[in-house]
Design a protein around this motif. Structure first.
Motif, PDB file in Angstrom:
ATOM      1  N   TYR A 273      67.451  -4.140  -5.840  1.00  0.00           N
ATOM      2  CA  TYR A 273      67.941  -3.790  -7.185  1.00  0.00           C
ATOM      3  C   TYR A 273      66.831  -3.216  -8.057  1.00  0.00           C
ATOM      4  CZ  TYR A 273      72.487  -5.950  -6.428  1.00  0.00           C
ATOM      5  OH  TYR A 273      73.734  -6.237  -5.971  1.00  0.00           O
ATOM      6  N   GLY A 274      65.587  -3.318  -7.592  1.00  0.00           N
ATOM      7  CA  GLY A 274      64.466  -2.809  -8.386  1.00  0.00           C
ATOM      8  C   GLY A 274      64.032  -1.414  -7.985  1.00  0.00           C
ATOM      9  N   VAL A 275      64.811  -0.755  -7.109  1.00  0.00           N
ATOM     10  CA  VAL A 275      64.450   0.585  -6.656  1.00  0.00           C
ATOM     11  C   VAL A 275      64.657   1.584  -7.803  1.00  0.00           C
ATOM     12  CG1 VAL A 275      65.030   2.435  -5.050  1.00  0.00           C
ATOM     13  CG2 VAL A 275      65.082   0.052  -4.279  1.00  0.00           C
ATOM     14  N   THR A 276      63.606   2.331  -8.154  1.00  0.00           N
ATOM     15  CA  THR A 276      63.756   3.326  -9.221  1.00  0.00           C
ATOM     16  C   THR A 276      63.505   4.741  -8.736  1.00  0.00           C
ATOM     17  OG1 THR A 276      61.456   3.080  -9.895  1.00  0.00           O
ATOM     18  CG2 THR A 276      63.072   1.670 -10.998  1.00  0.00           C
ATOM     19  N   PHE A 277      63.074   4.877  -7.487  1.00  0.00           N
ATOM     20  CA  PHE A 277      62.949   6.213  -6.894  1.00  0.00           C
ATOM     21  C   PHE A 277      62.907   6.049  -5.387  1.00  0.00           C
ATOM     22  CE2 PHE A 277      58.637   4.647  -7.328  1.00  0.00           C
ATOM     23  CZ  PHE A 277      57.980   5.084  -6.185  1.00  0.00           C
TER      24      PHE A 277
END
Length: 846
Positions: A273-277
RNA sequence: GCCGGAGUGGCGGAAUGGCAGACGCCAGGGACUUAAAAUCCCUUGUCCCAAUUGGGACGUGCCGGUUCGAGUCCGGCCUCCGGCACCA
């Protein structure tokens, strides 16, 4: 080539001041005994050893790039000492040697000197063999193998075929090191630092279709098997574990907007859920087919060009985390979020899928990348009270913690969270548990002449076929071959070699032009030793079952992650195929230290500090050089070689020599039992001390051999000779027994002199068929012992008491000692008594 | 950066938690010799006191700790050597 300069040797004898006695201090009987051993076939191992009495000791075989140097000398004399001692202990000993004879330097010599690689190699082997024989190593020469000869490489090829048939040898396009200036492929070690070893130009990557061995199929067994290798050094096991590099995690399928899958590998599914790219390697094959919007095209292409031009070292050294936004959006399958896809040069094409999910909050590299390119940071794992404010945090927060901002998974901790995410993605069909390895499949093709030809045929009609086993070996063509590297195998340009008839359709076909990595040859040589002349199979199963595993394998630590993994891999494969019954090839592995010069520098031709074993043996005799090497340091540590060390050893050996000859002289031609036991209670004092020292020395030698600390073993015998020489105080019988025992204790290390002494003492035909001395336990206890006396932990004196004295008797002795008494005033709080060694009184001064 | 290994006299190196420096080299002294070589014997960690025989302090890379006692075990560093090196 480098023949021994005999005229020069004379100058090495005697003193520098021009003394004219050109003799070693002690006569060298090595030639005589080497001949006798040869005649009696002393070191020939039986085909089948007696059950429970076999001992297979093996040094790593030699690459014949020149003559034997001090490093070889040490390696081989070490296994020699082990082999000889085991023989005296009654074992059927197998101590073989061979030549790792294929490889690049021979080809280079062919180019430089106009010699054929085989000619160069075989002449080096002949010279090295002669030197080894001069050193008197107890090799079973009837089992000598040479990997570049057809009767050996036939079976290397046969093994290739077996791997192929099991689907473990396959072809695929792969990147190799390429030097554009030299126009050749380079081995990894020849491209160290990204620079060609010969011309210094930077090395590029080039894609070629190559043969690979699927060693990754064995990764788990190779890793788990390490736990059973109790006789291997921890350092090697640690290196191998790291090299195999197992990571447990999951593969999760992200998607492009058009639905195409982009899988990533992660060990931290709980951070999804912490993937930003998402980041993809510039070298990942997928990069070329990305639907990059026209507006981003120019930037992307420029970045790819930049990356391609940069060497791996430069890339590693740079401080920035460089990358380019592709303009492509990717969907996070767990929450449907859209995230940007970047190309980033910190992503490795060769690991996992060549792309990764960027989680800046919990991975330092991703954090740095996000900071640099203004990408958002989204914490999803709470770890203790670490700062997780995206605006203020200065580094990523790795490690286990509690899932937050993660929808249904909130509150799960550590492994439970990881497991839950994996279970979920598997259920939804968007990912799966996966294990990833650092270990990669083994690239075995080489575009070189001097190697074992790959026994495969390419037919336009039938595809890729194995050469029928009855047609093996595929011989290397000999004629007039141009060895100059052209970026493809020299064999490709030898029509009579390359063109063949297809074994299936009978039409025109081509041989595979490549040869095999020499590590193929060295992965199974230990098996060929067991049955070196078998022309029907690589080795007989029964012989392998009888001799394996190797009981003692000796070599340098440099092979920890290469050869020592490959030969374990081969062992597992051959066990699966029913050829072997062992799972691991060697129970004990010992890494000897390197030989340096006296200043601690590596010996090398360019430094000009190379010492020749031949010159040394010529000047001092064989055994003094062997002993000096052993005495210089324990086997596991490096040796700083210095000729100065010879003096002490030569004095020592002369002393033993004199002692033996004197014993014989006073003993006339008396026959005696070399293992005679004496009753210590009836011996006069001097004799008793000598007898005790004798048996204490045997005990110490046993222990020292156990831990390969031959320096202290020699020191023990030095102490012994100091006690028993000159000997006039001892009975003739005692002198003879001491002499015979000393000869045997030194025999593994100084075999020629020991034989000579054994013969002088009236025994024969060889000391190596006489039993290793055993300890007379009744000799060891002494009547009185010296006890160290400590007051408050400080040494204040010694008392001599009867060996069986109890604590109170020791205390009485302490109190009556004039030197110690002054220290005794005060309140005695405590006393510690170590029987036979020490007493410590704790006293508070009054 | 991470993982190994090592650090003890002038030198190579010893020491199952129990007398630090075994054994050897080098150095110094002595014996033998016309002389030298060879050989043999003695001394040889540093410092202090005694000034003969002894006695004491300090000492195993550095700082702490555990213990009656630490080169050895534990924690934290430093230096050297080797290996791996963005492994998601």
């Amino acid at each position: 080539m480098a023949g021994a300069p005999l005229a020069m040797d004379t100058l090495r004898f005697g003193s520098v001041e021009g003394d004219s006695s050109p003799k070693p201090r002690i006569p060298d009987p090595s030639a005589k005994w080497q001949k006798r051993w040869e005649q009696m076939g002393l070191f020939r191992a039986p085909d089948m050893p007696r059950a429970g009495k076999k001992y297979f000791v093996m040094p790593m075989f030699a690459y014949p790039s020149g003559d034997i140097h001090m490093g070889h000398f040490r390696n081989y004399t070490l296994t020699d000492a082990i082999a000889r001692k085991k023989k005296m202990e009654g074992y059927d000993v197998l101590h073989p040697i061979g030549w790792d004879a294929f490889g690049l330097p021979a080809e280079q010599a062919a180019i430089n000197r106009g010699l054929h690689p085989e000619e160069w190699t075989l002449s080096n082997i002949a010279q090295s063999k002669a030197t080894l024989q001069k050193i008197g190593i107890s090799f079973d020469w009837s089992r000598e193998i040479t990997t570049c000869l057809p009767d050996y490489y036939k079976w290397t090829q046969w093994l290739f075929v077996q791997f192929y048939k099991q689907g473990l040898a396959y072809r695929k396009p792969g990147e190799v090191n390429w030097c554009a200036h030299c126009n050749t492929v380079l081995a990894n070690e020849q491209a160290a630092g990204g620079v060609c070893w010969r011309c210094g130009n930077s090395v590029a990557k080039k894609t070629l279709t190559q043969w690979y061995f699927k060693i990754t199929a064995c990764a788990d067994r190779l890793l788990d098997g390490i736990d059973t290798l109790n006789g291997w050094p921890e350092s090697v096991k640690t290196l191998q574990r790291g090299w195999i590099g197992r990571s447990v995690g999951a593969q999760i399928d992200f998607r492009l907007e058009d639905g195409a899958k982009i899988p990533v590998f992660t060990t931290r599914p709980d951070t999804i859920y912490g993937v930003t790219f998402m980041a993809i390697s510039p070298e990942a094959p997928l990069v070329k087919s990305l639907p990059v919007p026209a507006a981003r095209r120019a930037d992307v292409d420029q970045f790819l060009r930049l990356s391609a031009a940069q060497s791996a070292v430069d890339r590693l050294a740079q401080a920035e985390r460089r990358g380019v936004d592709t303009g492509v959006q990717v969907v996070n399958p767990i929450n449907g979020e859209y995230i940007p896809l970047w190309i980033a040069d910190y992503v490795l094409a060769g690991y996992g899928t060549g792309c990764l999910m960027g989680v800046p909050a919990h991975d330092q590299r991703d954090f740095e990348f996000a900071k640099q390119h203004g990408l958002p940071i989204k914490p999803v794992i709470r770890v203790g009270d670490r700062d997780q404010n995206p605006d203020t945090m200065t580094e990523a927060v790795p490690g286990e913690g509690t899932m937050i901002n993660s929808g249904r998974f909130d509150g799960l901790v550590g492994q439970a969270g990881i497991d839950a995410v994996i279970a979920y993605v598997e259920k939804e069909g968007i990912g799966r548990a996966q294990t990833q390895y650092h270990l990669m499949d083994w690239l075995i093709s080489r575009q070189r002449y001097w190697g074992a030809p790959i026994p495969m045929i390419h037919c336009a009609q039938c595809g890729i076929l194995t050469v029928p086993e009855s047609d093996l070996p595929v011989l290397l063509p000999k004629g007039d071959i141009d060895f100059l590297p052209k970026g493809r195998s020299p064999l490709a340009d030898v029509p009579e070699y390359i063109n063949v008839t297809c074994p299936q359709c009978g039409g025109k076909a081509q041989r595979d032009p490549d040869t095999m990595d020499t590590f193929m040859c060295s992965s199974w040589y230990f098996l060929r030793y067991l049955d070196p002349h078998n022309d029907r199979e690589p080795f007989a199963r029964a012989k392998a079952q009888a001799w394996l595993p190797i009981d003692y394998y000796m070599g340098g630590i440099t092979h920890a992650t290469g050869h020592l993994i490959y030969f374990r891999f081969f062992t597992k494969f051959l066990k699966d195929q029913g050829w072997l019954t062992v799972d691991e090839p060697a129970t004990v592995l010992f890494n000897h230290g390197m030989v340096m010069d006296s200043a601690g520098q590596v010996m090398s031709k360019s430094r000009g500090n190379v010492v020749s074993p031949l010159d040394l043996m010529q000047a001092h005799g064989v055994d003094p050089v062997r002993l000096t090497m052993f005495f210089a340091s324990p086997a596991g540590r490096e040796v700083l070689w210095s000729d100065a060390g010879m003096v002490g050893i030569e004095r020592f050996l002369s002393k033993v020599d004199r002692f033996v000859r004197d014993a014989r002289t006073v003993g006339g031609d008396r026959r005696f039992d070399p293992d005679r036991r004496f009753d210590v209670s009836t011996l006069p004092d001097v004799e008793r001390e000598a007898y005790r020292k004798l048996h204490d020395t045997i005990r110490r030698c046993d222990r020292d051999f156990e831990i390969m600390q031959l320096n202290t073993c020699i020191a023990a015998v030095m102490e012994l000779i100091a006690v028993v020489a000159p000997g006039d105080q001892l009975s003739v019988e005692m002198r003879l027994v001491c002499a015979a025992t000393m000869a045997r204790l030194l025999a593994p290390m100084a075999p020629h002199l020991a034989e000579e002494w054994w013969e002088i003492l009236g025994f024969g035909p060889t000391i190596f068929r006489s039993p290793w001395p055993t300890v007379d336990e009744s000799a060891l206890p002494t009547d009185t012992v010296t006890i160290a006396v400590q007051i408050n932990g400080r040494l204040r004196g010694q008392v001599t008491v009867p060996a069986l004295a109890d604590q109170s008797a020791v205390l009485r002795a302490v109190e009556s000692d004039d030197k110690i008494r002054p220290h005794l005033s005060g309140v005695r709080l405590k006393q510690i008594y170590v029987p036979g060694r020490l007493i410590n009184l704790v006293i508070r001064p009054s």
